[in-house]
Design a protein around this motif. Sequence first.
Motif, short mmCIF file in Angstrom:
data_model
loop_
_atom_site.label_atom_id
_atom_site.label_comp_id
_atom_site.label_asym_id
_atom_site.label_seq_id
_atom_site.Cartn_x
_atom_site.Cartn_y
_atom_site.Cartn_z
N LEU A 162 68.61 9.56 16.53
CA LEU A 162 67.88 10.65 15.88
C LEU A 162 68.87 11.70 15.37
O LEU A 162 68.76 12.18 14.23
N THR A 163 69.85 12.03 16.21
CA THR A 163 70.87 13.01 15.82
C THR A 163 71.60 12.52 14.57
O THR A 163 71.81 13.28 13.61
N ALA A 164 71.98 11.24 14.60
CA ALA A 164 72.67 10.67 13.45
C ALA A 164 71.79 10.73 12.21
O ALA A 164 72.25 11.04 11.11
N ALA A 165 70.48 10.45 12.42
CA ALA A 165 69.56 10.45 11.28
C ALA A 165 69.48 11.84 10.66
O ALA A 165 69.45 11.99 9.43
N LEU A 166 69.45 12.87 11.50
CA LEU A 166 69.35 14.23 10.99
C LEU A 166 70.64 14.64 10.27
O LEU A 166 70.61 15.25 9.20
N TYR A 167 71.77 14.29 10.89
CA TYR A 167 73.06 14.63 10.29
C TYR A 167 73.21 13.92 8.94
O TYR A 167 73.65 14.49 7.94
N CYS A 168 72.84 12.65 8.97
CA CYS A 168 72.89 11.84 7.76
C CYS A 168 71.95 12.43 6.70
O CYS A 168 72.28 12.50 5.51
N GLY A 169 70.79 12.92 7.15
CA GLY A 169 69.84 13.55 6.25
C GLY A 169 70.45 14.77 5.58
O GLY A 169 70.28 14.99 4.37
N PHE A 170 71.18 15.55 6.37
CA PHE A 170 71.83 16.73 5.80
C PHE A 170 72.72 16.33 4.64
O PHE A 170 72.68 16.93 3.56
N TRP A 171 73.52 15.29 4.84
CA TRP A 171 74.48 14.90 3.80
C TRP A 171 73.80 14.27 2.59
O TRP A 171 74.22 14.48 1.46
N LEU B 49 66.60 18.74 7.49
CA LEU B 49 65.36 18.68 6.71
C LEU B 49 65.41 19.66 5.54
O LEU B 49 64.93 19.35 4.45
N LEU B 50 66.02 20.81 5.78
CA LEU B 50 66.14 21.80 4.71
C LEU B 50 66.94 21.22 3.55
O LEU B 50 66.55 21.33 2.38
N ALA B 51 68.06 20.58 3.90
CA ALA B 51 68.91 20.00 2.86
C ALA B 51 68.15 18.90 2.12
O ALA B 51 68.18 18.83 0.89
N LEU B 52 67.41 18.06 2.88
CA LEU B 52 66.66 16.99 2.25
C LEU B 52 65.58 17.55 1.33
O LEU B 52 65.36 17.07 0.22
N TRP B 53 64.91 18.60 1.81
CA TRP B 53 63.82 19.20 1.02
C TRP B 53 64.37 19.81 -0.27
O TRP B 53 63.88 19.54 -1.36
N LEU B 54 65.41 20.63 -0.13
CA LEU B 54 66.00 21.25 -1.31
C LEU B 54 66.53 20.19 -2.26
O LEU B 54 66.36 20.28 -3.48
#
Lengths: 472, 475
Positions: B215-224, B438-443
Motif C-alpha cells: 500500500l505504501t509503495a502504491a501511494l508513493y508510486c501514485g505520487f510520482w 492522492l493529491l498528486a494523482l488528482w491534480l
Amino acid sequence: MSAASLIAREEWRVLARNRAGLIASALLVLLILVANFTSLERRSAIEADRERYQASVDESFDAQPDRHPHRMVHYGQFVFRPLAPLAFFDAGVDSFTGNTVFLEGHRQNSANFAEARQSSLLLRFGQLTPAFVLQTLAPLLLIFLAFASVGREKERATLKLMLAQGVSGRSVIAGKLIGHAAIALAVGLPAFAVLLVFAAAGAAEWGSVALMILGYAAWLLLWAVLGVVVSALAGRPRDALAILIGLWMVIVILLPRALPEAASAQSELATKIETEIALHRDLLKIGDSHDPDDPYFNDFKEEVLAKYGVDTVEELPVQYAGLVSIEGERLTTQIYADAANRQIASESEQNAFVHAFSVVSPLIAIRQLSMALAGSDLSAHYDFLDQAETFRYDFVQRLNRMQAELLPGIEGDDPRISAAYWQDIPRFAYDPTDPFARSQNLVWPFAVLLGWLGALAALALIAARRIERAAR
Amino acid sequence: MSAPSIWSAEARLLLRSGRNLVALILLLALSSAAVWAGIAEVEHQHATIKRVEAEQVRDLAAVAEANAGPEGDAGYNAYYAFMLTQGPPPPLAFAAIGQRDLQPYVLRVRALGLQAQLYDSEVYNPELALPGVFDWAFVLIYLLPLVVIALGHDLVTGERETGRLRLLLSLPGSGLWRRRVGLRYGAVLAALGLPLVVGGIVMVAPVSGIAIMLLTAALYCGFWFGLAMLIGASLRTSATAAATMIGCWIVLTLIVPTLANATIARTVPVAKGIDLTLAQREMVHHGWDIPKEETFERFFVNHPEWRGKEEFEGRFHWKWYYAMHQVGDEAVAADVAAYRASLARREELTKTLGFVLPGVGTMNVLHRLADTDIEGQLAYQDSVAAFHKSLREFYYPYLFEDRMFTQADFRRIPRYEARHSTGTLALGSLGALGLLGLLALWLGSLRIARSGIGSRSKGRGPGMAAFGKLAEITH
C-alpha cells in the motif's frame, strides 16, 4: 583562431543564452557554497566538542586521588579522534565509525557513539558536503548541459553545414569537448577556491589540496567528455539524455550501493563477542597466573627470581603481582592485536572487492581518493585505532610498573600511591595521518580516472570519424 | 472495440516500446535483486546469532566450571558470566534493513554497570555501510521514481510529438489517460511488488505487513505518476518533461533530505551519550575513594530490602562492588533520559519531514513497520536494560545473604528472551503519504484531462522547470 575554439565559443554562447542552464548552474554553485559553509561549521563544532571532551577527561585523570595503580588501569583514559582539517570537504566514514574509545587494562573496547547510530535513517540519504555535491549532483548538471551538444547540430543540420564548409569532424568534437571541459572546471571552481584558501591559510597541506583538485577535475571532466561523446554517438538528443541518465544512475547511485552487499558476502566478519570468547580461551591456554602449578607462570616466576638473584617471591625488591600484570598485559595485547589484524584484513578484503569495481563505477575511485586525501577514509580510522592502542599499552604498562616498583615500600592493607604520579602518565596526542604514506590508496583511483578519460578520448575519436562519415 | 480489447491493445502498445519494456524488466530485476540481498542479509544475521549462541554456551560452561560449585562465590560468577542478548531480524526486515547493518543485534551484558555496556558497538565495516543499504526500500524510494519518469513523462508530449494527439483526443469514448496511466501504474507496481510478495512468502512474513508495504509503495508510486501527469501535460516536449521530473527527483530525494539531515544534526546534538558515559565512570571509580556506607546509603534508596545486610569484614565484598556499579547507573539516570530524548527528537523531526516529503515519509512508514529504525534499536536497548535488572536482582540474594553459588544456581541465572518485533503502523506518516499521493494523482488527472486545451495554449508547468527549460532550449 582554430575551428575548434570557434566551436567552443559558439557552444558557450548557446549555453549562455539558455537562462535555465544558467539558473541550474548557479543553483549548483550555490549548493556547493552552502555545503562548504554548513560542512565547515559542522566540522568545527565536532572538533571543538572533541577537543573539549579530550581536555576534560585529561583533567579528570590528573585530578584522581591517591590510589592503587591498578585502579587507575581500570579508571583508564578516554581518547577522542580529532577530525582532519579537510574532513569538512569529505566527511568520509567519520559518521560511521565511533569516534571515542575507552582505554583500560587487558581489554580493547570498541570505538563508540558513531553519528550514524545516533541519527535517524535520514543520514543514509547522504551527507551534505562539497564532496557529495561534486560526486553525485555535479555530473547530472554536466549531463544536462552536454547531452545535446552534438545531437542538436545534427538535428538542425548545422553539422552538415559545418562539415561541408571543410571543418573536420575532429574539430567539431574537439570544440565541443573544449567547451564542456571548461564548463566542468568552472563548476568545480568554487569548491577548488575554498580548498586553495584553506591551503593558503595553512589549515591543510598543499599536496593534499592539489591532488584533491586534480582528482575532482578529472572526475568532472570525465562527465563532460562522456556527455559530448554520447551526444555524438547517440541518435537523437533525447536518446543521449536517456543513456546518460541511465549511466549516471548505475555509476553513481546503483553500483556504489549494490556492490557492498556482494562484498559483505565475500568474507565473514567475526563479532566482537566471538573474538572476546576466543581470546579468553587463548589466554587460558597460555596459563593461569592464579594457579600455583601453572607451567607458564611457574617458568615466568623462575625467570624473574633468576633475574633478581633471589630465591623466593617475598625477597623480590619489586611486587611480584605487578610483574605478573605486566606479563599478562603483554599477552592479552598480543592476542587482541592478532584479532584486530584479522578483522582489518577481512574488512580490507571486502573493500578491495568494491574498489576493484571502480573500473566500472569511477565514483568509487573518486570517493576513495577524496576520502584518503581528506584524511577521513577507513585507513585513517585504522591509524587512529592503532595509535590509541599503542598509547593504551604504554600507559597501562607504566601503571603496572608503578605497581611493581612503588608498592613494596608502602605499608597497610590498602596500599595507594600518590596522586602526583598520575601527571607522569602521558596524554594521548594524535599524530594526523599522512595520506601520502599510503600512496597505493591514491595511485589506483587516479589510474582509474585517467583510464576513463583515455578511453573516452578514444571514443571521441571514433565519434569524430562517425559524424564525418554520416555527413558524407 | 469492447472494453477488454481496448485494455489489451493499450497493453500491447505499452510493451511495444523498447524503453518501457526495458524499464519494467529492469525494475523487476532490481526489485528481485534487492529482495534477494535483503533475505541474504537477514539470513546472515540469523547465522551470526546462531554462531554467537554456540560460542556463548561453551563460554558459560567454562565460567560455570571455574567459578560455580559448593564453594562458589556469586560475585565471581556475576563478574565472569557475560549473558547474551540477541535482537534477531524482525520478519519484515528483509525488505527494509534500515539501521540493522550498523546497530548491534548481539550484545553481552553482565551485572556490572549497564551504562558502560549498553552503547558498545559490534563489528561492521564502515566503508560498506557508507553508501547505504541496498534493499527493497531503496529500490522503492530511489529507483521507482526514475522508472515512473521513464514510463510516464511523455504520455501527452509523446503523442503530440508524433502528431497523434489531436486524433486521439477527437476519438469518441473516454478514459484514454485513465487507461494509459492505470496500465503503467499497475505494471510498475507489479514489477516492484511481485518480488516483495515472493520474499514475504519465503520469509513467512505477516501478510498484513506485506500488504501495508505494498500500500505504501502504491501511494508513493501514485505520487510520482501524479507528478508525471501534471508535468507531462503542462510542458511542450518530452525532453523538457523528463528533465523537469528528474529535477524534482533530485530535489526530493537527494537535496532536501541531506539538507534536512544537516539541520537536524545541528539543532539536536546527541553529546549526552558521551556525557553519561563519562559521568558513570566518575561515579563508579569515585566509589573506591569514599566510605562504603555512603555507597550503600545511595543503593538503599532504590533497594531498601537489603538494608541491614551491608556489613562485612575486610576491605572488599562483592555486594559493595555491585551496589557501587548500580549507584553509578542510577546517578546518570537524568543524562540517560536526556540522551534518549535527543535521539527521539531526531526521529520525531524526521517523521515531521516525512509528512511533506513523500520519499522520507515512505522511508519512515517502511522502517517503523519493519522495526529496523532507531525506535526499534531503542526498544532492543530497553529489553536489554530490563534483562540487566533481572540479572542484578537474581544475584543480590546470593551476595547480601552470603549464599554459595552452586552449579544448580548457575543454571538458574536468568536468560534473555528475544523481544517480539515492535514494528508499528505509522498511521500519521502513512496518512500524510496517502494525502500527498492522492493529491498528486488528482491534480495530475485534472491537468491531463485538459491536455487538449493545454496543447493549444502552450501551458507551462509551475516551478521546477529549470532543468526542463534547459533541456528544451538546448534541444
